[in-house]
Write a protein that holds these residues in place. Structure first.
Motif, PDB file in Angstrom:
ATOM      1  N   PRO A 407       0.844  -1.200   0.000  1.00  0.00           N
ATOM      2  CA  PRO A 407       0.000   0.000   0.000  1.00  0.00           C
ATOM      3  C   PRO A 407       0.880   1.252   0.000  1.00  0.00           C
ATOM      4  CG  PRO A 407      -0.671  -1.542   1.712  1.00  0.00           C
ATOM      5  CD  PRO A 407       0.637  -2.026   1.187  1.00  0.00           C
ATOM      6  N   MET A 408       0.573   2.177  -0.918  1.00  0.00           N
ATOM      7  CA  MET A 408       1.419   3.368  -1.066  1.00  0.00           C
ATOM      8  C   MET A 408       0.534   4.605  -1.270  1.00  0.00           C
ATOM      9  SD  MET A 408       2.754   5.625  -3.466  1.00  0.00           S
ATOM     10  CE  MET A 408       2.327   4.945  -5.033  1.00  0.00           C
ATOM     11  N   ALA A 409       0.983   5.721  -0.746  1.00  0.00           N
ATOM     12  CA  ALA A 409       0.259   6.971  -0.993  1.00  0.00           C
ATOM     13  C   ALA A 409       1.247   8.060  -1.387  1.00  0.00           C
ATOM     14  CB  ALA A 409      -0.495   7.403   0.270  1.00  0.00           C
ATOM     15  N   ALA A 410       0.883   8.832  -2.422  1.00  0.00           N
ATOM     16  CA  ALA A 410       1.657  10.021  -2.796  1.00  0.00           C
ATOM     17  C   ALA A 410       0.751  11.210  -2.535  1.00  0.00           C
ATOM     18  CB  ALA A 410       2.059   9.950  -4.260  1.00  0.00           C
ATOM     19  N   GLU A 418       3.676  27.240  -0.814  1.00  0.00           N
ATOM     20  CA  GLU A 418       4.710  26.322  -1.289  1.00  0.00           C
ATOM     21  C   GLU A 418       4.060  24.963  -1.541  1.00  0.00           C
ATOM     22  OE1 GLU A 418       8.764  24.583   0.459  1.00  0.00           O
ATOM     23  OE2 GLU A 418       7.984  26.321   1.550  1.00  0.00           O
ATOM     24  N   ILE A 419       4.481  24.281  -2.590  1.00  0.00           N
ATOM     25  CA  ILE A 419       3.914  22.947  -2.863  1.00  0.00           C
ATOM     26  C   ILE A 419       4.867  21.888  -2.299  1.00  0.00           C
ATOM     27  CG2 ILE A 419       3.350  21.310  -4.719  1.00  0.00           C
ATOM     28  CD1 ILE A 419       1.230  23.436  -4.464  1.00  0.00           C
ATOM     29  N   LEU A 420       4.315  21.013  -1.448  1.00  0.00           N
ATOM     30  CA  LEU A 420       5.121  19.958  -0.841  1.00  0.00           C
ATOM     31  C   LEU A 420       4.642  18.606  -1.378  1.00  0.00           C
ATOM     32  CD1 LEU A 420       4.598  21.169   2.858  1.00  0.00           C
ATOM     33  CD2 LEU A 420       6.449  21.850   1.329  1.00  0.00           C
ATOM     34  N   LYS A 421       5.593  17.741  -1.723  1.00  0.00           N
ATOM     35  CA  LYS A 421       5.211  16.424  -2.279  1.00  0.00           C
ATOM     36  C   LYS A 421       6.011  15.325  -1.604  1.00  0.00           C
ATOM     37  CE  LYS A 421       4.458  18.147  -6.902  1.00  0.00           C
ATOM     38  NZ  LYS A 421       4.956  18.265  -8.237  1.00  0.00           N
ATOM     39  N   ASP A 422       5.359  14.210  -1.351  1.00  0.00           N
ATOM     40  CA  ASP A 422       6.087  13.060  -0.796  1.00  0.00           C
ATOM     41  C   ASP A 422       5.244  11.801  -1.011  1.00  0.00           C
ATOM     42  OD1 ASP A 422       8.011  11.572   0.457  1.00  0.00           O
ATOM     43  OD2 ASP A 422       7.938  12.632   2.379  1.00  0.00           O
ATOM     44  N   ALA A 423       5.868  10.659  -0.769  1.00  0.00           N
ATOM     45  CA  ALA A 423       5.130   9.394  -0.863  1.00  0.00           C
ATOM     46  C   ALA A 423       5.674   8.446   0.195  1.00  0.00           C
ATOM     47  CB  ALA A 423       5.309   8.780  -2.249  1.00  0.00           C
ATOM     48  N   ALA A 424       4.806   7.558   0.681  1.00  0.00           N
ATOM     49  CA  ALA A 424       5.259   6.593   1.692  1.00  0.00           C
ATOM     50  C   ALA A 424       4.493   5.287   1.550  1.00  0.00           C
ATOM     51  CB  ALA A 424       5.052   7.159   3.093  1.00  0.00           C
ATOM     52  N   LEU A 425       5.099   4.246   2.066  1.00  0.00           N
ATOM     53  CA  LEU A 425       4.416   2.958   2.155  1.00  0.00           C
ATOM     54  C   LEU A 425       3.757   2.877   3.523  1.00  0.00           C
ATOM     55  CD1 LEU A 425       7.248   0.625   0.811  1.00  0.00           C
ATOM     56  CD2 LEU A 425       5.303   1.537  -0.472  1.00  0.00           C
ATOM     57  N   GLY A 426       2.698   2.060   3.634  1.00  0.00           N
ATOM     58  CA  GLY A 426       2.059   1.904   4.941  1.00  0.00           C
ATOM     59  C   GLY A 426       1.535   0.497   5.125  1.00  0.00           C
ATOM     60  N   ASP A 427       0.970   0.234   6.313  1.00  0.00           N
ATOM     61  CA  ASP A 427       0.401  -1.091   6.571  1.00  0.00           C
ATOM     62  C   ASP A 427      -0.939  -1.266   5.859  1.00  0.00           C
ATOM     63  OD1 ASP A 427       2.527  -1.848   8.117  1.00  0.00           O
ATOM     64  OD2 ASP A 427       1.663  -0.982   9.940  1.00  0.00           O
TER      65      ASP A 427
END
Ligand SMILES: CC(=O)SCCNC(=O)CCNC(=O)[C@H](O)C(C)(C)COP(=O)(O)OP(=O)(O)OC[C@H]1O[C@@H](n2cnc3c(N)ncnc32)[C@H](O)[C@@H]1OP(=O)(O)O
Ligand SMILES: CC(C)C(=O)C(=O)O
Length: 517
Positions: A407-410, A418-427
């Motif tokens: 499962p991943m979210a961006a 300011e525009i902030l961007k990131d992505a992470a995996l989760g349970d």
């Protein structure tokens, strides 16, 4: 004094807020207070000023804004509590201090560790001190329901002598049956006579709060302490909407007794409180529940079609439930129809900006959803009003979730232009969303509660997500609201909404009282 007038004292913002998971921030409390004023509530108990800097701030702000209702703060029979209450309500055009101490043997012996004589002395001192701040002082004999009547009479004499104008006799633990409370109120009302107003405040532990309130009114109580949707400590308080409608509908029993409540505002008030707290009234809740005016079975439907009163003891419109709305909104509707619908639903404090934002969202929604219901429009407007502090604003969300994948979210967020961007995996997808937001914003939230409900029917219904999040160890929780046809998008918005609520409350307290939270 008008002997037929029943004073409605609303304690949604104090006892209602004591319901587990119902705490509100100052902005939310102000919105509720404005709606209570519109509803015609006589006294708004805006909080317990000494409980925390946030409570003090909320009571003070409400006192500054509300003009037509008396603003009241609760306080123990302790000088500093009374002082905080007095300072917080001082801004109001009509203000009251409500001070209390328990009078039942069990509370005096085990909780207060005080003798009855000490309790009376403390009560008198509290009322006298409260009188140095305001003229309108209410005194409550906490746990009056389990107190001894001769002792209650002594307390009543002493606090009236000290200047109390209202004597509240709460059934704090919801123990009494209507017949018992009726006889207690009858005796104490007769005893008090014109010296003070007798008030009741009933809890619902045995499901009898409203029955007890009504029995008290019939036996001399002229103030009722109630909450919207029956919120309150444990099983809650007597519900305002129930007590008020019973007095209105059963004129044959209540005669000339009346309240000043503008009953067509009841439903809107209930919806606002439910949305802000995230605590929905049960579907079969009297007056404001989803099913309160719905007829499911054929025989009932047949009866209502032939003559409404066969199965309806009040008209839905009397409590603000608008059925068979004539103005249907869809993708071809314009701003005028949208504005008209909002007015029809009873919103009259909508700013131009909220209206424009809600209209834009309505157009996007109308492209995706076949029928836009009244509840959809109500939610769009309320959501705009609740989420105006967009310190962090969600711009985009992309998720992937496979049964055998990761499962991943961006997430894309706007903050200070300011525009902030990131992505992470989760349970799971939600966990991935929350982790990414935490990383982007620099605040790590602990999710305490998560609820999702559909606003209307159909597969294309709007999802309304409510999150309750805390951002510091063992601290207050903050509520966030998210509304979208996509549940995960609503989830991300709700989580950010809770963070925005936390940050704006922190900012407000630092500015107004020099306190940190
Ligand atoms: C029936 C009701 O709904 S009453 C209202 C309930 N509402 C609240 O409690 C509001 C939230 N409460 C709070 O934030 C905190 O409890 C505060 C700030 C009010 C007090 O916090 P603390 O000073 O830490 O006291 P704490 O809550 O642990 O205990 C309450 C104390 O007040 C005393 N007390 C309780 N009621 C009263 C009263 N009416 N008058 C005087 N003293 C009282 C208790 O005996 C106890 O005293 P003790 O510490 O000497 O034993
Ligand atoms: C303080 C009083 C009014 C109260 O909330 C109660 O007794 O339940």
């Amino acid at each position: 004094m008008d002997k037929n007038k029943i004073i409605v004292f609303d304690t949604t913002l104090r006892d209602g807020e004591q319901s587990p998971g119902c705490s509100m921030n100052t902005d939310e409390k102000i919105k509720v207070a404005l709606q209570l004023e519109k509803l015609g509530v006589d006294v708004i108990e805006a909080g317990f000023a000494a409980a925390s800097p946030g409570d003090f701030d909320a009571v003070s702000q409400i006192a500054k804004i509300i003009k037509n209702s008396t603003i009241c703060s609760l306080s123990r029979a302790i000088d500093n509590d009374i002082k905080q209450a007095g300072l917080a309500v001082s801004h109001a055009s009509k203000h009251r201090i409500h001070t209390f101490i328990a009078t039942s043997p069990i509370h005096m012996q085990y909780k207060l560790k005080m003798t009855p004589d000490e309790v009376i002395k403390r009560a008198v001192k509290a009322v006298q001190y409260a009188k140095t701040f305001v003229d309108d002082v209410e005194f409550s004999c906490e746990d009056a329901g389990r107190s001894e009547i001769p002792f209650l009479k002594e307390v009543i004499d002493a606090v009236i002598e000290a200047g109390a104008k209202t004597i509240n006799l709460p059934d704090t633990v919801g123990y009494r049956l209507p017949t018992e409370l009726a006889s207690m109120i009858k005796e104490l009302s007769a005893y008090t006579g014109d010296r003070a107003i007798i008030s009741v405040h009933n809890h619902n532990d045995l499901g009898l709060a409203t029955a007890n309130t009504l029995a008290s009114v019939l036996n001399g109580a002229r103030q009722i302490e109630v909450t919207i949707n029956g919120l309150g400590e444990r099983a809650g308080n007597s519900a305002l909407e129930e007590a008020v409608m019973a007095i209105k509908v059963r004129k044959d029993i209540f005669g000339d007794l009346y309240t000043n409540i503008n009953t067509p505002e009841l439903y809107a008030t209930s919806r606002l409180v439910a949305t802000i707290t995230g605590v929905e009234p049960q579907q079969n809740k009297a007056i404001v529940g989803k099913n309160a005016f719905t007829h499911e079975s054929g025989i009932h439907q047949d009866g209502v079609l032939k003559h409404q009163e066969t199965y309806e003891i009040m008209r839905p419109e009397d409590v603000g439930v608008i059925k068979d709305s004539t103005l249907i909104l869809g993708k071809h509707s314009g701003r005028a129809a949208f504005k008209d619908k909002i007015a029809q639903l009873g919103f009259d404090n909508v700013s131009e900006e909220e209206l424009n934002n809600a209209f834009e969202r309505f157009k996007v929604l109308a492209d995706k959803k076949k029928d836009i219901t009244d509840d959809d429009v109500r939610m769009l407007i309320t959501d705009e009003a609740l989420n105006h502090d967009k310190i962090f604003d969600l711009v985009g969300l992309q998720i992937s979730d496979c049964s055998n994948g990761l499962p991943m979210a961006a997430v894309t967020i706007k903050h200070n232009n300011e525009i902030l961007k990131d992505a992470a995996l989760g349970d799971g997808t939600m966990d991935a969303i929350f982790k990414t937001i935490d990383r982007l914003t620099g605040y790590s939230g602990q999710l305490k509660d998560y609820k999702v409900v559909s606003v209307s029917e159909g597969k294309d219904s709007l999802a309304k997500v409510t999150t309750r999040v805390s951002f510091e160890e063992n601290s207050q929780t903050f509520v966030g609201h998210g509304l979208s046809i996509d549940t995960m998008l609503a989830t991300a918005k709700a989580y950010l909404g809770a963070l925005n609520s936390y940050l704006s409350q922190k900012d407000r307290l630092t500015k107004n009282c020099g306190h940190q939270i």
